[in-house]
Scaffold this active site. Structure first.
Site: not given
Length: 190
Positions: A7, A68, A141
């Site tokens: 992330d 991501e 996160d």
């Protein structure tokens, strides 16, 4: 298969490692968040993220890295930082010959919650449940990095089958076109 979920972010970059089992079974092996100070020079922040990602890759030996994809954010500066952080991780993986896949936030949310518009709390709750964790991963996160890895484990086999089907269809099309060209050539010769 071992998947490293990332992330990306400049202030906090979530890193995770999960392993797939039979069917949709996934097991969390490690999770962490790399933090960089906001007052540090951008290049140094990216170096810290790259160093951490490289350490993870060299230590954990993932078979794939799921990052991501920056889809859209209202704050352009945040989007740029997120993209840059994801880029240094993708580069580190590419240097090691590790395949990289990018998943949008809605793909990740849909994979773990069944709802592409799920909020962070729903994602964290489902990640905790899917992985059988005793405690919810924090900060968000960390949970997002785990969700990315889960998403990749569950989507990768389908994406691979689709790619194989597309390749087979393309090969069949080439054979058909070659056959048609041969028939036309023979018709002209007569």
């Amino acid at each position: 298969m071992r998947v490293m979920g990332v992330d990306p972010g400049l202030t906090r970059c979530g890193l995770s490692l999960i392993e797939t089992g039979k069917g949709r079974t996934v097991t969390a092996l490690d999770v962490d968040v790399v933090r960089t100070p906001a007052d540090m020079e951008l290049a140094q922040r990216l170096l810290m993220i790259a160093d951490a990602a490289e350490y993870w890759m060299d230590t954990h030996k993932p078979n794939a890295v799921a990052i991501e994809r920056v889809f859209s954010q209202l704050n352009v500066r945040t989007a740029m930082g997120t993209a840059q952080a994801g880029g240094v991780v993708a580069l580190a993986a590419a240097r090691r010959g590790i395949p990289v896949a990018f998943h949008t936030p809605s793909q990740v949310k849909s994979a773990v919650t069944g709802n592409g518009a799920a909020d962070k709390n729903q994602v964290t709750t489902m990640v905790t449940r899917i992985l059988g964790l005793q405690v919810k991963p924090t900060p968000a996160d960390a949970a997002d990095a785990l969700a990315l890895a889960i998403c990749h484990c569950w989507r990768a086999p389908m994406l691979e089958r689709m790619a194989q089907a597309e390749a087979a269809a393309l090969e069949q099309k080439k054979r058909y076109e070659a056959k048609v060209a041969q028939v036309r050539k023979e018709a002209r010769v007569r």
